[in-house]
Design an enzyme around this catalytic site. Structure first.
Site, PDB file in Angstrom:
ATOM      1  N   TYR A   1     -10.871  -3.220   3.635  1.00  0.00           N
ATOM      2  CA  TYR A   1      -9.884  -2.706   4.577  1.00  0.00           C
ATOM      3  C   TYR A   1     -10.601  -2.478   5.903  1.00  0.00           C
ATOM      4  O   TYR A   1     -11.419  -1.571   6.016  1.00  0.00           O
ATOM      5  CB  TYR A   1      -9.317  -1.388   4.039  1.00  0.00           C
ATOM      6  CG  TYR A   1      -8.144  -0.819   4.806  1.00  0.00           C
ATOM      7  CD1 TYR A   1      -8.213  -0.566   6.174  1.00  0.00           C
ATOM      8  CD2 TYR A   1      -6.963  -0.499   4.133  1.00  0.00           C
ATOM      9  CE1 TYR A   1      -7.152  -0.023   6.859  1.00  0.00           C
ATOM     10  CE2 TYR A   1      -5.879   0.049   4.820  1.00  0.00           C
ATOM     11  CZ  TYR A   1      -5.986   0.281   6.174  1.00  0.00           C
ATOM     12  OH  TYR A   1      -4.924   0.837   6.845  1.00  0.00           O
TER      13      TYR A   1
ATOM     14  N   ASP B   1      -4.900  10.267   9.462  1.00  0.00           N
ATOM     15  CA  ASP B   1      -3.615   9.745   9.918  1.00  0.00           C
ATOM     16  C   ASP B   1      -3.143  10.374  11.208  1.00  0.00           C
ATOM     17  O   ASP B   1      -3.375  11.551  11.464  1.00  0.00           O
ATOM     18  CB  ASP B   1      -2.553   9.970   8.830  1.00  0.00           C
ATOM     19  CG  ASP B   1      -2.766   9.031   7.667  1.00  0.00           C
ATOM     20  OD1 ASP B   1      -2.684   7.808   7.885  1.00  0.00           O
ATOM     21  OD2 ASP B   1      -3.037   9.504   6.546  1.00  0.00           O
TER      22      ASP B   1
ATOM     23  N   GLU C   1       0.864  -1.177   0.000  1.00  0.00           N
ATOM     24  CA  GLU C   1       0.000   0.000   0.000  1.00  0.00           C
ATOM     25  C   GLU C   1       0.901   1.227   0.000  1.00  0.00           C
ATOM     26  O   GLU C   1       1.826   1.326   0.816  1.00  0.00           O
ATOM     27  CB  GLU C   1      -0.923   0.026   1.219  1.00  0.00           C
ATOM     28  CG  GLU C   1      -1.971   1.116   1.104  1.00  0.00           C
ATOM     29  CD  GLU C   1      -2.827   1.325   2.347  1.00  0.00           C
ATOM     30  OE1 GLU C   1      -3.840   2.031   2.227  1.00  0.00           O
ATOM     31  OE2 GLU C   1      -2.481   0.821   3.427  1.00  0.00           O
TER      32      GLU C   1
END
Lengths: 393, 267
Positions: B180, B66, B55
């Site tokens: 995911y 993030d 990834e």
């Protein structure tokens, strides 16, 4: 209201939406459902009205700025006195509404971001009043330049967390607030301070700020027996301006001007004039005008006013811009600081640097108009917080 | 013309191949251009030896999904002059020595600014197999999914603990390649343990879908991976833990990263 019927849910024309990580989607739906239910709930409305009058000090007056009107020998200038609210800015209207909403939703913890600190102070105050825990994210640069507000938040019991990433201003504070929210989603409400972020925030915040325009309309009709010709307000995210404008949107003869931060001048690149220097893009959950480079990286902004120092603008403004209903312009730091002094010296009112942008443009406009015209300028906040900034001689 | 490749799913083959040996697929995450173009390419050469798939993140100024470790990597990369075009160049270079499936992680504004169709077209030409846009939920995804499908790129979606069953059903209509799973509520970044909530979540998802399921966010320890393997996960994504090693050994991180991967027991 002015709005195209085909709008996709959460969109104003082509702008808006919900560009957020999956974790936030279910909470956003819960927020929307609660809001729709409570907005019509009598007990909620009564409690909010009581907070707005007893705690926040509404209604705020409109005030005829006679000295400046005489001096400029042009249009009559009225000021909508949001600076007179408790905590000193229009931010309290939304903070009270959303904190109450959070309380009704059973949330115990409030997360907020702040630029100039006005939203942070308002949120800290209502959180204290409602017995909610409050955490405020603030860019390190903004903490430096708005020290008095940091102290006020702390005194009101909020935890102020400095943000050292990126440009260390409002944009980065919002990033951190969203990160906190994703992590503490079950217990916390994100009390966003402007008409920004994913749907339903732009609508919720606008509806809590509409009171500015609702009052102003009634007040000007009482004083002048007619609607104003112009409304002028400064625009960071755009909550004080949409608050003033919204109830006049269908009054076609009322012209509206949103004043962005021109910083050191558009050509310098150091500004926050999204409609001049930006283009459509996605930031903080919404599709709107964004200052960005040719690859879509968000660019750093500059304004002497921390509350306007932000690379995007509320999606409803992008829509009102696209249909030409509101005109958007900018004034520079220098012009805003001149207006800051002028209003203080001539009218005995110290405006916030943010509001001084609207004053600067409003005075320019008034001077060019005949005496039978009427302008209402939104004096969105008081300027005590800005006294530590070195504004030169 | 719609060009959906339903057969020949490179992700499926990579997951199945690894799972047959009783192990989960290992998908390291790196930020393209961290700490710079050459350094990143060297790191890619190292991790490719152990990875079943990769990834790769497009660095972004405001990566709000993030945590601080990946944020800092994005900043390093952008400071070293990375941009969308250069990321494509890097992946093209990577393709000269790596034929494993590649997922691009890219924030919405970078795709929007590049233009949706040109972006996915370029992905297909560069050899990117799947694209995950973390700030585009299913409600906003139709134009992105259509562009992906037009160019034979798989739209990858995240599932989180707040994803309701009705949302999950919607997501499964569009998700391709693999799912995911976001292990925790929060942003990316190493965590010491995963709670029971995570394993219940894995079981809930595995009951509903036949797509391979990869677990990401906070994975940094062998014990976590072993537990997730027992819960039926097909792959793990490890990002922040590797990137932290890069940050702490900026001049020569490859050996240390190699050692870390070996300790995870996923290779």
């Amino acid at each position: 209201m002015i709005k195209s019927k085909k709008d996709k849910k959460g969109y104003f024309g082509d702008f808006g939406g919900q560009f957020v990580p999956e974790t936030l989607m279910t909470p956003l739906k819960e927020l929307e459902d609660s809001y729709i239910k409570l907005w019509r709930d009598k007990r909620f409305k009564a409690e909010l009205d009581e907070m707005l009058s007893g705690f926040a000090g509404r209604p705020t007056p409109i005030y005829f700025a006679g000295n400046l009107t005489d001096q400029l020998n042009g249009a009559k200038i009225y000021l909508k006195r949001e600076d007179l609210t408790h905590t000193g800015a229009h931010k309290i209207n939304n903070a009270a509404g959303q904190a109450l909403l959070a309380k009704y939703m059973g949330k115990k913890r409030i997360i907020a971001e702040t630029g100039a600190g006005q939203h942070g102070v308002a949120t800290s105050a209502v959180s204290a009043a409602l017995g909610l825990e409050c955490v405020v994210y603030m860019g390190a640069v903004d903490m430096e330049r708005q020290q008095p507000n940091v102290k006020r938040m702390q005194l009101l019991g909020a935890k102020v967390i400095p943000v050292n990433s990126g440009s260390k201003t409002l944009k980065d504070a919002i990033n951190e607030a969203i990160r906190d929210w994703v992590t503490n989603i079950r217990t916390s409400h994100y009390l966003i301070g402007s008409v920004l972020g994913p749907h339903p925030y732009p609508i919720i915040v606008r509806n809590f700020q509409r009171v500015i325009g609702t009052e102003a309309k009634k007040q000007i009709l009482q004083k002048e027996k007619r609607l104003p010709d112009y409304l002028v307000a400064s625009i960071g995210g755009g909550s004080n301006s949409i608050g003033l404008f919204y109830d006049f949107l269908n009054d076609n003869k009322v012209r509206m001007i949103g004043v962005e931060a021109g910083g050191r001048g558009i050509k310098s690149g150091k500004h926050a004039a999204r409609f001049t220097g930006g283009r459509p893009g996605i930031l903080h959950g919404t599709l709107s005008y964004v200052l960005q480079d040719k690859f879509g990286q968000i660019t750093e902004t500059h304004s002497v006013a921390a509350g306007l120092d932000y690379p995007s603008v509320g999606p409803e403004h992008a829509y009102l811009h696209s249909i030409g209903r509101v005109q958007y312009t900018s004034v520079t730091d220098k012009e805003a600081i001149e207006a800051f002094r002028l209003l203080s010296e001539m009218e005995g009112i110290i405006p916030a640097f943010e509001s001084a942008h609207a004053i600067a443009y409003g005075l320019k406009l008034a001077g060019k108009l005949p005496k039978n015209k009427i302008i209402i300028i939104n004096l969105s906040g008081r300027g005590d917080k800005d006294l530590l900034t070195n504004i030169g001689k | 013309m719609m060009k959906i490749k339903t057969e020949n799913n490179s992700f499926r083959r990579a997951f199945d191949g690894k799972n047959k040996s009783g192990k989960v697929a290992f998908m390291p995450f790196l930020v393209a251009g961290d700490p710079d173009y050459a350094g990143c390419l060297k790191m890619l050469k190292t991790v490719t030896r152990y990875a079943d798939m990769l990834e790769i993140g497009f660095p972004y100024s405001d990566p709000l999904a993030d945590g601080p470790t990946i944020q800092a990597a994005d900043e390093r990369s952008l400071k070293a002059g990375m941009n969308t075009d250069k990321v494509f160049n890097l992946i093209r270079d990577l393709r000269s020595f790596c034929n494993k499936p590649i997922t691009a992680l890219v924030y919405a504004n970078l795709v929007y600014r590049y233009g949706l169709d040109p972006f996915y077209k370029k992905c297909a030409r560069t050899g990117i197999n799947g694209v995950l846009v973390p700030d585009v939920p299913i409600e906003e995804s139709i134009p992105f999914v259509n562009a992906a499908n037009r160019h034979g790129v798989y739209p990858i979606f995240m599932l989180t603990q707040t994803t309701t069953d009705s949302r999950l059903k919607e997501i499964l209509k569009y998700a391709r390649g693999y799912l995911y799973l976001v292990s925790v509520l929060g942003v990316t970044g190493s965590r010491n343990s995963l709670g029971n909530e995570t394993f219940e979540f894995i079981e809930r998802i595995k009951k509903i879908t036949t797509l391979p399921v990869a677990l990401g966010f906070g994975i940094s320890k062998k014990e976590q991976i072993d537990k997730a393997t027992k819960a039926g996960i097909n792959g793990v994504i490890v990002g922040s833990a590797i990137i932290k090693i890069i940050e702490l050994n900026i001049k020569n991180p490859c050996l240390k990263v190699e050692k870390f991967i070996k300790e995870l027991g996923v290779a």
